[in-house]
Design an enzyme around this catalytic site. Sequence first.
Site, short mmCIF file in Angstrom:
data_model
loop_
_atom_site.label_atom_id
_atom_site.label_comp_id
_atom_site.label_asym_id
_atom_site.label_seq_id
_atom_site.Cartn_x
_atom_site.Cartn_y
_atom_site.Cartn_z
N PRO A 9 0.82 -1.21 0.00
CA PRO A 9 0.00 0.00 0.00
C PRO A 9 0.86 1.26 0.00
CG PRO A 9 0.03 -1.00 2.18
CD PRO A 9 0.78 -1.92 1.27
N SER A 10 0.21 2.40 -0.12
CA SER A 10 0.88 3.70 -0.11
C SER A 10 1.67 3.89 1.17
CB SER A 10 -0.16 4.83 -0.21
OG SER A 10 -0.84 4.75 -1.42
N GLY A 13 6.76 1.61 2.30
CA GLY A 13 8.20 1.36 2.22
C GLY A 13 8.59 0.51 1.03
N LYS A 14 7.65 0.29 0.10
CA LYS A 14 7.95 -0.60 -1.02
C LYS A 14 9.05 -0.04 -1.93
CE LYS A 14 3.82 0.97 -3.45
NZ LYS A 14 3.41 1.88 -2.37
N THR A 34 8.31 5.77 -14.20
CA THR A 34 7.10 5.79 -15.02
C THR A 34 6.27 7.05 -14.81
OG1 THR A 34 5.85 4.54 -13.38
CG2 THR A 34 6.98 3.26 -15.11
N ALA A 35 6.58 7.80 -13.76
CA ALA A 35 5.81 9.01 -13.46
C ALA A 35 6.15 10.12 -14.44
CB ALA A 35 6.10 9.48 -12.04
N HIS A 51 11.79 10.76 -4.16
CA HIS A 51 12.39 9.57 -4.76
C HIS A 51 13.75 9.90 -5.35
CE1 HIS A 51 9.11 6.40 -4.88
NE2 HIS A 51 8.50 7.42 -4.35
N ARG A 54 16.63 10.14 -2.80
CA ARG A 54 17.07 8.87 -2.19
C ARG A 54 18.02 8.09 -3.09
NH1 ARG A 54 11.46 7.42 -0.75
NH2 ARG A 54 11.61 5.98 -2.49
N ARG A 55 17.97 8.34 -4.39
CA ARG A 55 18.76 7.54 -5.33
C ARG A 55 20.24 7.89 -5.28
NH1 ARG A 55 15.33 9.13 -10.21
NH2 ARG A 55 13.40 8.88 -9.11
#
Length: 179
Positions: A9-10, A13-14, A34-35, A51, A54-55
């Site tokens: 789910p949102s 932590g996936k 994909t966004a 995101h 974090r990369r």
Amino acid sequence: MSIILVTGPSRSGKSEWAEQIAAQSQLPVFYIATAREDVHDPEWQARIEQHQRRRPAAWVTRPVPFALSDCIAQAEAGDCLLIDSLGTWVANCLGESAAQWTQKCEDLLETLTQTSATVILVSEETGWGLVPSYPTGRLFRDRLGSLTRDITPLTQAAYLVCMGMAINLKKIGVPVPKR
């Protein structure tokens, strides 16, 4: 070749779990985003930027809002593709007819079976709540649910991430026959 699915789910932590798997692979990582950016939606932009921060700098980011199969097909042995996320890709493709969508899914599944790269797919779990009261919401939920179910048999690991905890369902789960 290794295919790994990470779902949940949102805010579970996936993405962080998928990023950890990619980092531990010690392969060159290609982050497949994909966004689509939307400068008129500051909350969406903030999510994208979170995101990005974090990369690791060594990871190559490729924006791929539509041509996911083509992107995977171009990967080489020794590459690690982190695709974040299937749900956003499905949302991008909601305008496809049923026949076009079926073909897109068949192409994706075929490409996954043929790639020699490591592929980590992040996907949202959207089916645990109420059935949406509007057609586009139902279409999205049904398409994403069916796609992840079709991808799972191809995977070496299928993680459910919930409340910051990851469970490998391939180790403890029992496949449900599809009718």
